[in-house]
Write a protein that holds these residues in place. Structure first.
Motif, PDB file in Angstrom:
ATOM      1  N   ARG A  35       0.835  -1.198   0.000  1.00 36.79           N
ATOM      2  CA  ARG A  35       0.000   0.000   0.000  1.00 36.79           C
ATOM      3  C   ARG A  35       0.874   1.255   0.000  1.00 36.79           C
ATOM      4  N   LEU A  36       0.466   2.238  -0.796  1.00 42.02           N
ATOM      5  CA  LEU A  36       1.155   3.520  -0.831  1.00 42.02           C
ATOM      6  C   LEU A  36       0.416   4.460   0.118  1.00 42.02           C
ATOM      7  N   TYR A  37       1.128   4.895   1.175  1.00 43.54           N
ATOM      8  CA  TYR A  37       0.494   5.683   2.221  1.00 43.54           C
ATOM      9  C   TYR A  37       0.502   7.186   1.924  1.00 43.54           C
ATOM     10  N   ARG A  38       1.644   7.685   1.472  1.00 38.89           N
ATOM     11  CA  ARG A  38       1.805   9.130   1.314  1.00 38.89           C
ATOM     12  C   ARG A  38       2.665   9.412   0.084  1.00 38.89           C
ATOM     13  N   LEU A  39       2.439  10.576  -0.514  1.00 36.66           N
ATOM     14  CA  LEU A  39       3.245  11.016  -1.655  1.00 36.66           C
ATOM     15  C   LEU A  39       3.457  12.525  -1.542  1.00 36.66           C
ATOM     16  N   TRP A  40       4.731  12.926  -1.547  1.00 34.43           N
ATOM     17  CA  TRP A  40       5.094  14.343  -1.504  1.00 34.43           C
ATOM     18  C   TRP A  40       5.689  14.741  -2.852  1.00 34.43           C
ATOM     19  N   TRP A  41       5.330  15.926  -3.295  1.00 39.04           N
ATOM     20  CA  TRP A  41       5.870  16.478  -4.537  1.00 39.04           C
ATOM     21  C   TRP A  41       5.444  17.937  -4.623  1.00 39.04           C
ATOM     22  N   PRO A  42       6.270  18.851  -5.109  1.00 37.82           N
ATOM     23  CA  PRO A  42       7.597  18.688  -5.722  1.00 37.82           C
ATOM     24  C   PRO A  42       8.751  18.760  -4.724  1.00 37.82           C
ATOM     25  N   ASP A  45       9.106  17.520   1.795  1.00 36.94           N
ATOM     26  CA  ASP A  45       8.509  17.801   3.096  1.00 36.94           C
ATOM     27  C   ASP A  45       7.054  18.243   3.013  1.00 36.94           C
ATOM     28  N   TYR A  46       6.705  18.939   1.941  1.00 34.37           N
ATOM     29  CA  TYR A  46       5.376  19.522   1.831  1.00 34.37           C
ATOM     30  C   TYR A  46       5.198  20.010   0.397  1.00 34.37           C
ATOM     31  N   PRO A  47       4.000  19.866  -0.179  1.00 34.22           N
ATOM     32  CA  PRO A  47       2.803  19.253   0.398  1.00 34.22           C
ATOM     33  C   PRO A  47       2.713  17.753   0.120  1.00 34.22           C
ATOM     34  N   GLN A  48       1.868  17.094   0.925  1.00 35.94           N
ATOM     35  CA  GLN A  48       1.563  15.676   0.770  1.00 35.94           C
ATOM     36  C   GLN A  48       0.228  15.582   0.053  1.00 35.94           C
ATOM     37  N   HIS A  49       0.053  14.577  -0.828  1.00 31.72           N
ATOM     38  CA  HIS A  49      -1.083  14.594  -1.749  1.00 31.72           C
ATOM     39  C   HIS A  49      -1.975  13.350  -1.726  1.00 31.72           C
ATOM     40  N   VAL A  50      -1.630  12.308  -1.004  1.00 34.77           N
ATOM     41  CA  VAL A  50      -2.345  11.037  -1.145  1.00 34.77           C
ATOM     42  C   VAL A  50      -3.192  10.736   0.083  1.00 34.77           C
ATOM     43  N   ASP A  51      -4.372  10.235  -0.154  1.00 39.18           N
ATOM     44  CA  ASP A  51      -5.213   9.669   0.896  1.00 39.18           C
ATOM     45  C   ASP A  51      -4.873   8.182   1.030  1.00 39.18           C
ATOM     46  N   GLU A  52      -5.122   7.414  -0.028  1.00 40.42           N
ATOM     47  CA  GLU A  52      -4.662   6.027  -0.075  1.00 40.42           C
ATOM     48  C   GLU A  52      -4.651   5.557  -1.521  1.00 40.42           C
ATOM     49  N   ILE A  53      -3.718   4.678  -1.821  1.00 43.30           N
ATOM     50  CA  ILE A  53      -3.606   4.086  -3.155  1.00 43.30           C
ATOM     51  C   ILE A  53      -3.420   2.590  -2.982  1.00 43.30           C
ATOM     52  N   ARG A  54      -4.263   1.800  -3.660  1.00 41.88           N
ATOM     53  CA  ARG A  54      -4.280   0.358  -3.442  1.00 41.88           C
ATOM     54  C   ARG A  54      -4.461  -0.368  -4.770  1.00 41.88           C
ATOM     55  N   ALA A  55      -4.129  -1.652  -4.769  1.00 42.69           N
ATOM     56  CA  ALA A  55      -4.253  -2.457  -5.986  1.00 42.69           C
ATOM     57  C   ALA A  55      -4.769  -3.839  -5.621  1.00 42.69           C
ATOM     58  N   GLY A  56      -5.435  -4.467  -6.589  1.00 47.91           N
ATOM     59  CA  GLY A  56      -5.957  -5.801  -6.345  1.00 47.91           C
ATOM     60  C   GLY A  56      -6.402  -6.474  -7.634  1.00 47.91           C
ATOM     61  N   LEU A  57      -6.987  -7.662  -7.490  1.00 51.37           N
ATOM     62  CA  LEU A  57      -7.355  -8.498  -8.635  1.00 51.37           C
ATOM     63  C   LEU A  57      -8.778  -9.022  -8.505  1.00 51.37           C
ATOM     64  N   LYS A  58      -9.386  -9.181  -9.650  1.00 47.98           N
ATOM     65  CA  LYS A  58     -10.577 -10.021  -9.756  1.00 47.98           C
ATOM     66  C   LYS A  58     -10.175 -11.196 -10.632  1.00 47.98           C
ATOM     67  N   GLY A 137      -7.193   4.929  -6.502  1.00 47.25           N
ATOM     68  CA  GLY A 137      -6.470   6.057  -5.941  1.00 47.25           C
ATOM     69  C   GLY A 137      -7.401   7.086  -5.346  1.00 47.25           C
ATOM     70  N   SER A 138      -7.124   7.440  -4.103  1.00 47.71           N
ATOM     71  CA  SER A 138      -7.849   8.524  -3.440  1.00 47.71           C
ATOM     72  C   SER A 138      -6.813   9.566  -3.028  1.00 47.71           C
ATOM     73  N   PHE A 139      -7.061  10.810  -3.407  1.00 46.00           N
ATOM     74  CA  PHE A 139      -6.060  11.852  -3.201  1.00 46.00           C
ATOM     75  C   PHE A 139      -6.477  12.829  -2.108  1.00 46.00           C
ATOM     76  N   ARG A 140      -5.484  13.457  -1.562  1.00 45.27           N
ATOM     77  CA  ARG A 140      -5.669  14.491  -0.537  1.00 45.27           C
ATOM     78  C   ARG A 140      -4.711  15.627  -0.898  1.00 45.27           C
ATOM     79  N   ILE A 141      -4.949  16.214  -2.043  1.00 45.71           N
ATOM     80  CA  ILE A 141      -3.996  17.141  -2.638  1.00 45.71           C
ATOM     81  C   ILE A 141      -3.794  18.359  -1.744  1.00 45.71           C
ATOM     82  N   MET A 142      -2.528  18.699  -1.536  1.00 47.90           N
ATOM     83  CA  MET A 142      -2.129  19.791  -0.646  1.00 47.90           C
ATOM     84  C   MET A 142      -2.569  19.513   0.794  1.00 47.90           C
ATOM     85  N   ASP A 143      -2.594  18.226   1.180  1.00 50.16           N
ATOM     86  CA  ASP A 143      -3.024  17.846   2.521  1.00 50.16           C
ATOM     87  C   ASP A 143      -4.439  18.323   2.834  1.00 50.16           C
ATOM     88  N   ASN A 144      -5.277  18.372   1.822  1.00 53.15           N
ATOM     89  CA  ASN A 144      -6.625  18.893   1.977  1.00 53.15           C
ATOM     90  C   ASN A 144      -7.615  17.844   1.510  1.00 53.15           C
TER      91      ASN A 144
END
Length: 662
Positions: A35-42, A45-58, A137-144
């Motif tokens: 699972r990808l918990y957090r993503l910062w760019w550019p 340290d700040y800002p962080q943009h991700v809520d949660e990102i996950r993958a799976g199969l059917k 993918g669920s985002f929380r762009i600019m920690d918002n």
């Protein structure tokens, strides 16, 4: 944040992570389940943009919809580790009842605003498989958590998430077979159905790829790219750049980049395989903590953005960075050091001070007040790099205006009563006093500034600053020795609350109550008798007290006797430390290793070094703390200062011919 919201937040973003990946401009934190918990760019340290990102199969007609690789109830097991000598993190997921193995590799593309997620899906069964691969993918762009838009762009076969000046495009060179923007994407993706909604003012969305006729033993690879930009067009353009080159080529480019980075560094100067591995992992992790654009060095990837258990870590502290840059010097990576100090001068206050901690743009971060050791450490670190660089004149000229202002500030920050620096916050950011460690740091900073002044031909300044540094050393000896503990006092003029003051006075302590502004009063104890690992800083690194001073040796022995954690070993910060339960720390244990090395007690130094090697995380990173009961990782992964202290300990032993293979 109430308890219910905090628990939901921690489900998505736990305090402890398993790995980080990045390219010094984009940074992500990851779990061992993939699972990808957090993503910062550019910046890192700040800002962080991700809520949660996950993958799976059917899988074929398997009932129950999508099985998510990171779902603890889904039955997947995981084997995770870094790809050797890189910052790519690989998780292999398998299931006892499903005929598929999923190998997921996460890495950032060097020099590009791209996170690559490569999924190799292998049919481990005996029958041909039909798979649908889902990426949510669920985002929380600019920690918002508000005001995001998610849109499917058919012209780019991509989901686009955007808010304000940030946009993220998710897609693959493989054509997707379904998508959904917003409208309950998580629930419907979990059911294995995406409704084709093109746009919604929601933070999330999902895509799927249909993989038909996978024969037994056959593997297919689905690369998924997360491309960033300051506009929708930039993000989509970056995604097209990603698609234009094969995933294998991006992977090879990443491997070559980190191989070149390690080849440019000084190799590990000795030791066994575990020391060499941790040495390289330290170099790799520390590079990710040095911002590509600014040179800022942060303490750790943020993991407590709600300030629920601490005050946050994704900031640049001058003190931490001074240790880190000295480690970079030892490892032959002085270019990172120089870039940091070029940044550091931009963070200096007009009065010449440096405040506690900063963002990557040099602006002041949330803080608890002046720590005089921060700016002092920066001056000391500048001098260490100047010597390492071969005394380059251009570096001297760039640093000198900042050095002069900084040293002038320190010279005016002396208590005429004690001869020590005036009260400021301690290095642990917990108490206000005239701290002995802070005094040693000011000694080191002024001594460094005096050396710079002599190179500039400013001998009168050099004489004045050297005189104050000598006076600080003399004052430490005159006022800071505690014979009862066989240790230096941690500090003088300790500010406490009224009830602690009354209790201390009742137990025989001395102190005063002084009026201050607006009718308030300060309750000040004459001495702080607590034994603290930072007292080693008197000798190493700041040299305010010689290593062989009998008092210094007794202090180190008192530290080892009083601060060794009884069940799991390692050294705590100080007596009665309560932070996160009062655990031993990696950097404190290595600090004692440094001092024992300088004493010539090499076997003891090596045992302390080996403690750090034994207490890495499963992915090979060094945490801040080790649980005092179990010996497991307890807090902050990775801590840049821990890795720096390890590199310094290795080099200190090696320089004396004592880094033997066990």
């Amino acid at each position: 944040m109430n308890d219910e919201r905090l628990q939901e937040h921690l489900r998505k973003k736990p305090y402890l992570v398993d790995a980080i990946a990045g390219n010094s401009a984009m940074l992500v934190s990851l779990g061992s389940t993939g699972r990808l918990y957090r993503l910062w760019w550019p910046h890192i340290d700040y800002p962080q943009h991700v809520d949660e990102i996950r993958a799976g199969l059917k899988i074929g007609k398997t009932p129950g919809g999508v099985t998510w690789f990171d779902d603890p109830a889904a039955g997947w097991t995981h084997a995770a580790s870094y790809v050797p000598r890189t910052n790519a993190y690989r998780v292999v997921s398998s299931h006892p009842e499903l005929p598929v193995e999923a190998e997921q590799t996460d890495f950032a593309v060097p020099g590009q605003p791209l996170m690559a997620r490569g999924y190799r899906l292998t049919n481990k069964g005996r029958e041909t498989l039909h798979l649908e691969f889902y990426h949510y993918g669920s985002f929380r762009i600019m920690d918002n958590e508000w005001y995001m838009t998610t849109e499917f762009r058919g012209d780019h076969d991509a989901l686009l998430h955007f808010r304000h000046r940030y946009a993220f495009a998710i897609g693959s060179p493989e054509t997707c077979s379904g998508y959904q923007a917003g409208q309950g994407s998580w629930r419907q993706a979990s059911d294995g159905y995406l409704n084709g909604n093109r746009i919604d003012m929601k933070p999330d969305g999902a895509m799927k790829w249909t993989l038909a006729e996978i024969e037994p033993g056959q593997s297919v690879v689905v690369p998924v790219y997360i491309a960033a930009g300051h506009s929708r067009g930039e993000a989509l353009e970056a995604l097209e750049t990603a698609k234009a080159k094969s995933y294998d080529d991006w992977f090879a480019e990443m491997v070559a980049y980190w191989s070149n980075y390690l080849s440019e560094a000084a190799p590990c100067p000795g030791g066994d395989e575990r020391i060499v591995d941790l040495y390289e992992r330290s170099l790799l992790a520390m590079k990710l903590m040095a911002d590509e654009a600014t040179g800022t060095i942060v303490a750790a990837p943020e993991f407590d953005e709600t300030f629920s258990r601490c005050g946050g870590y994704a900031y640049s502290w001058g003190r931490d960075a001074a240790f880190v840059t000295t480690a970079f010097n030892k490892a032959g990576l002085g270019a990172l050091t120089e870039k940091f100090y070029d940044w550091a001068v931009t963070a200096q206050e007009p009065d010449g001070s440096w405040q506690q901690r900063h963002y990557n743009d040099g602006s002041l971060a949330p803080h608890w007040g002046l720590q005089i050791d921060e700016g002092s450490s920066l001056l000391w670190g500048m001098w260490e790099y100047y010597l390492h660089s071969g005394e380059r004149q251009d570096f001297l000229e760039r640093m000198w205006p900042s050095v002069e202002k900084g040293a002038s500030y320190l010279a005016g920050f002396i208590d005429p009563e004690t001869g020590l620096p005036l009260p400021s916050m301690d290095l642990w950011e917990e108490r206000l006093a005239e701290h002995t460690y802070s005094a040693a740091a000011v000694h080191g900073g002024l001594s460094a500034a005096a050396s710079f002044a002599r190179r500039k031909g400013r001998n009168e300044l050099a004489d004045a600053w050297e005189s104050i540094a000598r006076s600080i050393s003399a004052s430490i000896e005159a006022h800071c020795w505690n014979e009862d503990k066989g240790s230096y006092y941690r500090g003088l003029k300790l500010n406490v609350n009224p009830w602690d003051y009354e209790a201390a006075i009742a137990n025989g302590a001395r102190g005063t109550v002084k009026p201050r502004d607006k009718g308030y009063q300060s309750y000040i104890l004459d001495h702080d008798p607590i034994v603290d690992i930072s007292l080693l800083g008197l000798s190493v690194p700041f040299g305010a007290v010689p290593v062989d001073n009998p008092r210094m040796a007794r202090t180190a022995d008192a530290i080892e006797a009083l601060l060794t954690s009884p069940k799991v070993g390692g050294i705590k910060r100080y007596e009665n430390d309560a932070y996160i339960g009062g655990n031993p720390w990696i950097l404190t244990t290595l600090w004692l290793s440094h001092y024992r090395t300088l004493q010539g007690r090499y076997d003891e130094a090596r045992r302390l070094l080996d403690y750090a090697v034994r207490h890495t995380t499963p992915s090979g990173l060094l945490p801040e703390q080790v649980d005092r009961e179990t010996g497991e990782t307890a807090w902050v992964v990775p801590l840049t200062w821990s890795h720096a202290m390890f590199l310094l300990a290795v080099h200190m032993l090696a320089e004396r011919g004592e880094l033997r293979t066990n």
